[in-house]
Design an enzyme around this catalytic site. Structure first.
Site, PDB file in Angstrom:
ATOM      1  N   PRO A  14       0.843  -1.200   0.000  1.00 15.69           N
ATOM      2  CA  PRO A  14       0.000   0.000   0.000  1.00 15.69           C
ATOM      3  C   PRO A  14       0.882   1.255   0.000  1.00 15.69           C
ATOM      4  CG  PRO A  14      -0.781  -1.596   1.622  1.00 15.69           C
ATOM      5  CD  PRO A  14       0.557  -2.080   1.157  1.00 15.69           C
ATOM      6  N   GLY A  17       1.073   4.396   4.225  1.00 13.32           N
ATOM      7  CA  GLY A  17       1.099   3.561   5.420  1.00 13.32           C
ATOM      8  C   GLY A  17       0.920   4.378   6.680  1.00 13.32           C
ATOM      9  N   TYR A  49      11.709   0.839  18.166  1.00 13.04           N
ATOM     10  CA  TYR A  49      10.626   1.695  18.651  1.00 13.04           C
ATOM     11  C   TYR A  49      10.045   1.124  19.946  1.00 13.04           C
ATOM     12  CZ  TYR A  49      10.420   3.610  13.826  1.00 13.04           C
ATOM     13  OH  TYR A  49      10.704   4.170  12.612  1.00 13.04           O
ATOM     14  N   HIS A 107      17.449  -1.211   9.614  1.00 12.42           N
ATOM     15  CA  HIS A 107      17.039   0.138  10.027  1.00 12.42           C
ATOM     16  C   HIS A 107      18.061   1.216   9.660  1.00 12.42           C
ATOM     17  CE1 HIS A 107      14.388   2.217  13.263  1.00 12.42           C
ATOM     18  NE2 HIS A 107      14.768   3.084  12.369  1.00 12.42           N
TER      19      HIS A 107
END
Length: 293
Positions: A14, A17, A49, A107
């Site tokens: 998609p 996001g 996170y 990351h």
């Protein structure tokens, strides 16, 4: 429903996001549930996170079938190395409560210990081959570092997630990604990072050009910035914990910016990075212990 982008391995992602950077774990559950209710189908998180568990719980509470949701997360540098990265997948999948992750990214590049970066990416290739992830990629990889990675690995990343917003467009990174068939995905897509510096006059949200374009279309500056990303072929992952903004950020499919408006936004680029310099991300400065699942 948001439009999808075909990745270089024929997996659909998609375009728009929902991100959870800096969202506390307890707020993550409610914001993810709300985002999925509004219509988002891509959720972006990361091991560093410390809210993957909240993302998993939010997805479960949404009542949506797992197959309807595209989940992406990122391995932190503390877990780089081949065996370490394989174990990091287990940690993330366990917290998310899923067997398979749709997109798994490194990351940051660890340029000071690049052998560990290569080892981690080779672990991603193994996870891809084993069907544990559907696509793999990188985040914050500059063109020279991307070349080093490509020279030593076999699978071209599907995505490079980097800081892109009207004040920092990184055209060289976007061009390198394009040449390799890699999708550029924007973090801080509306330049929220420009608001953290204490000078509101230099915030993208208060930019007169963006404000004027927003007024023309009867939209908010945030909606204009997200539309700019989508029309230029990028994926974007805005974040918010405010239900009204979560909904407004998703409501960007009913209008179109002109070529002139896109060019005016492009011209706002200051070349000033908001996040850390990727080459300065070292284990010494950025080590974080990623807990077990």
């Amino acid at each position: 429903m948001s439009t999808n982008i075909m990745l270089n391995n024929d997996i659909e992602l998609p375009a728009l996001g929902f991100g959870v950077f800096q969202t506390p774990p307890e707020e993550t559950v409610t914001s993810v549930t709300e985002a999925l209710r509004v219509g988002y189908r891509l959720i972006d998180t990361a091991a560093s996170y410390f809210n993957e568990r909240g993302v998993g719980e939010g997805i479960r509470r949404s009542g949506l079938d797992r197959s309807e949701i595209f989940i992406q997360t990122k391995l932190w540098i503390s877990d780089f190395g081949y065996d370490e990265a394989l174990h990091s997948f287990d940690k993330s999948a366990g917290k998310l409560g899923v067997e398979q992750i749709d997109l798994l990214l490194l990351h940051q590049p660890l340029t000071t210990a690049f052998d560990r970066t290569i080892g981690a990416y080779k672990a991603l290739e193994k996870l891809l081959a084993d069907g544990k992830v559907r696509a793999i990629g990188v985040s914050n990889f500059m063109p020279d570092v991307l070349d080093r990675l490509l020279a030593e690995t076999g699978v071209v990343p599907a995505v490079n997630q980097v800081e892109v917003h009207p004040y920092f467009c990184q055209p060289d990174v976007q061009q390198a990604d394009k040449e390799h068939g890699i999708l550029t995905q924007a973090w801080s897509p509306m330049g929220g990072i420009t608001s953290y510096r204490g000078d509101a006059s230099r915030s993208t949200f208060n930019d007169p050009v963006i404000g004027e374009i927003a007024q023309t279309h009867g939209r908010t500056p945030a909606q204009v910035m997200l539309r700019w990303h989508l029309q230029e072929g990028r994926s974007a992952i805005p974040k918010s914990v405010n239900p009204e903004r979560i909904a407004a950020n998703f409501d960007v499919f009913g209008f179109e910016l002109t070529a002139d408006e896109l060019a005016r936004i492009d011209a706002l680029d200051t070349g000033v990075r908001g996040g850390p310099e990727p080459a300065e991300v070292t284990l010494e400065a950025f080590h974080r212990d990623i807990p077990e699942a």
